[in-house]
Motif scaffolding. Structure first.
Motif, PDB file in Angstrom:
ATOM      1  N   ASP A  82       8.381   7.263  10.019  1.00  0.00           N
ATOM      2  CA  ASP A  82       7.198   5.378   9.061  1.00  0.00           C
ATOM      3  C   ASP A  82       7.324   5.447   7.822  1.00  0.00           C
ATOM      4  OD1 ASP A  82       5.602   4.247   9.161  1.00  0.00           O
ATOM      5  OD2 ASP A  82       3.455   4.827   9.069  1.00  0.00           O
ATOM      6  N   ASP A  83       7.921   4.651   7.184  1.00  0.00           N
ATOM      7  CA  ASP A  83       8.028   4.033   5.980  1.00  0.00           C
ATOM      8  C   ASP A  83       7.220   3.708   5.186  1.00  0.00           C
ATOM      9  OD1 ASP A  83       9.240   3.879   3.691  1.00  0.00           O
ATOM     10  OD2 ASP A  83      10.658   2.866   3.555  1.00  0.00           O
ATOM     11  N   VAL A  84       6.477   4.381   4.372  1.00  0.00           N
ATOM     12  CA  VAL A  84       5.019   4.007   4.260  1.00  0.00           C
ATOM     13  C   VAL A  84       5.165   3.609   2.444  1.00  0.00           C
ATOM     14  CG1 VAL A  84       3.439   4.811   5.412  1.00  0.00           C
ATOM     15  CG2 VAL A  84       3.665   6.160   3.239  1.00  0.00           C
ATOM     16  N   ALA A  89       1.017   0.177  -3.279  1.00  0.00           N
ATOM     17  CA  ALA A  89       0.840  -1.374  -3.976  1.00  0.00           C
ATOM     18  C   ALA A  89       0.676  -2.524  -3.244  1.00  0.00           C
ATOM     19  CB  ALA A  89       2.879  -1.550  -4.672  1.00  0.00           C
ATOM     20  N   LEU A  90       0.948  -2.969  -1.926  1.00  0.00           N
ATOM     21  CA  LEU A  90       0.252  -3.347  -0.902  1.00  0.00           C
ATOM     22  C   LEU A  90      -1.090  -3.710  -0.886  1.00  0.00           C
ATOM     23  CD1 LEU A  90       3.280  -4.599   1.801  1.00  0.00           C
ATOM     24  CD2 LEU A  90       1.941  -5.827  -0.721  1.00  0.00           C
ATOM     25  N   ARG A  99      -8.915   1.542  -1.221  1.00  0.00           N
ATOM     26  CA  ARG A  99      -9.741   2.503  -0.043  1.00  0.00           C
ATOM     27  C   ARG A  99      -9.336   3.256   0.820  1.00  0.00           C
ATOM     28  NH1 ARG A  99     -14.236   3.576   2.138  1.00  0.00           N
ATOM     29  NH2 ARG A  99     -15.319   1.254   2.377  1.00  0.00           N
ATOM     30  N   LEU A 100      -9.061   1.718   1.995  1.00  0.00           N
ATOM     31  CA  LEU A 100      -8.962   2.841   3.379  1.00  0.00           C
ATOM     32  C   LEU A 100      -7.029   3.509   3.194  1.00  0.00           C
ATOM     33  CD1 LEU A 100     -10.272   0.107   5.742  1.00  0.00           C
ATOM     34  CD2 LEU A 100     -10.778   1.923   5.185  1.00  0.00           C
ATOM     35  N   ALA A 101      -6.638   2.884   2.367  1.00  0.00           N
ATOM     36  CA  ALA A 101      -5.438   3.190   2.272  1.00  0.00           C
ATOM     37  C   ALA A 101      -5.129   5.142   1.494  1.00  0.00           C
ATOM     38  CB  ALA A 101      -4.676   2.102   1.495  1.00  0.00           C
ATOM     39  N   LEU A 262      -4.053 -11.832   6.143  1.00  0.00           N
ATOM     40  CA  LEU A 262      -3.147 -10.698   6.455  1.00  0.00           C
ATOM     41  C   LEU A 262      -1.698 -11.060   5.188  1.00  0.00           C
ATOM     42  CD1 LEU A 262      -3.899  -9.332  10.347  1.00  0.00           C
ATOM     43  CD2 LEU A 262      -4.505  -8.363   8.043  1.00  0.00           C
ATOM     44  N   GLU A 263      -2.164 -11.761   5.244  1.00  0.00           N
ATOM     45  CA  GLU A 263      -1.046 -12.414   4.360  1.00  0.00           C
ATOM     46  C   GLU A 263      -0.083 -11.695   3.338  1.00  0.00           C
ATOM     47  OE1 GLU A 263       2.982 -14.028   4.654  1.00  0.00           O
ATOM     48  OE2 GLU A 263       1.772 -14.302   6.071  1.00  0.00           O
ATOM     49  N   PRO A 264      -1.524 -11.039   2.505  1.00  0.00           N
ATOM     50  CA  PRO A 264      -0.703 -10.321   1.276  1.00  0.00           C
ATOM     51  C   PRO A 264       0.134  -8.941   1.909  1.00  0.00           C
ATOM     52  CG  PRO A 264      -2.591 -11.483   0.919  1.00  0.00           C
ATOM     53  CD  PRO A 264      -2.113 -11.667   2.655  1.00  0.00           C
TER      54      PRO A 264
END
Length: 298
Positions: A82-84, A89-90, A99-101, A262-264
């Motif tokens: 899985d490439d995060v 940045a997004l 915060r959740l990321a 969710l588009e961004p």
């Protein structure tokens, strides 16, 4: 066969692999804080994969005719492909997502490479409560499953050929009405072509070409079978409301509004939905809950 897998910093074993196990007693998969046992019908034959967390590594061991296939794919199943890279940045596009990321930075999305097993679960989860869906899933696995290779008591997922050869009335006592059964039978007949899809886009096209399978079911499949971080479950009962509440403070949302918000995060829209779920984010509830039924009694 076995191999050792090096883990990224803060890797979260149990939360990353939880989606592979159906709740309340999956006959085919067991996930704990440091162990995964998964029975599978691989292209090379039946097999069982064991992932054991040990320090900063995972020891992957496989059994049965499918052991080489499972061992080679063990890192993908663990979510380690899985490439995060671009996601942090997004995530900054919204303070809650940011915060959740950071809070759940160790989460990874598994990619099993096994499509029909996930199709089975997704079809059974269409338009019913989780209790009904998982109850039917357990009954179908026990009826059609076979003992898996290896040292633990697991069942192989149902053989699509056995599903396809069964008449509708076999599934009614298992708690599945005619509409979902017909969708399942169609998917089982096409299982060979579906399993050979090169990626999530092709799998989505093939799945949604089948009557009874829409964008929701396809997204539920490709998110786990291919580890697609952008797969959004359009048509879900809860997710549009969750996204609207979390990202815009709106208690109710449509699919269109969800996709707009969710588009961004395009490329990782499904990952954002997963983060909201892991963060326990939910829209306010109004009115009665969906009733739990038993089609077997009709």
């Amino acid at each position: 066969m076995s191999r050792r897998l090096t883990l990224p910093e803060r890797y979260a074993f149990g939360p990353s692999l939880a989606s592979l196990q159906a709740p309340n007693g999956d006959p085919c998969v067991r996930v704990s804080a440091g162990d995964l046992w998964m029975a599978a019908r691989t292209p090379a034959g039946p097999g069982t994969l064991h992932l054991a967390l040990s320090g900063g590594e995972i020891e992957a061991t496989a059994y049965g005719p499918g052991e080489a296939w499972l061992t080679e794919r063990a890192d993908a199943i663990a979510g380690l492909r899985d490439d995060v890279t671009g996601f942090p940045a997004l995530a900054k596009a919204h303070p809650l997502v940011h915060r959740l990321a950071r809070t759940f930075a160790g989460l990874r999305m598994p990619a099993t490479g096994l499509v029909f097993h996930r199709v089975l679960r997704a079809i059974l989860e269409q338009k019913v409560t989780g209790v009904e869906a998982f109850r039917a899933y357990r009954k179908i696995c026990r009826k059609f499953g076979e003992p898996a290779p290896g040292p633990v008591d697991l069942l192989l997922p149902p053989d699509p050929a056995a599903i396809a050869a069964s008449p509708y009335w076999v599934f009614h006592p298992l708690g599945v009405e005619q509409r979902r059964t017909q969708s399942l039978l169609r998917a089982a007949r096409e299982a060979g072509r579906i399993e050979r899809c090169a990626g999530p886009a092709e799998a989505t096209r093939r799945l949604t070409a089948l009557p009874g399978i829409g964008p929701w079911t396809a997204a539920e499949v490709v998110r786990v079978a291919y580890g697609d971080p952008d797969a959004v479950s359009v048509g879900d009962y809860h997710v549009p409301n969750t996204v609207a509440w979390a990202l815009a403070g709106e208690a109710r949302g449509t699919d269109e509004r969800m996709l707009e918000l969710l588009e961004p995060f395009r490329g990782h829209r499904g990952r954002v939905c997963d983060l909201l779920a892991h963060g326990g984010i939910g829209a306010p509830r109004f009115g009665p809950r969906m009733p739990i039924r038993s089609f077997a009694g009709y």
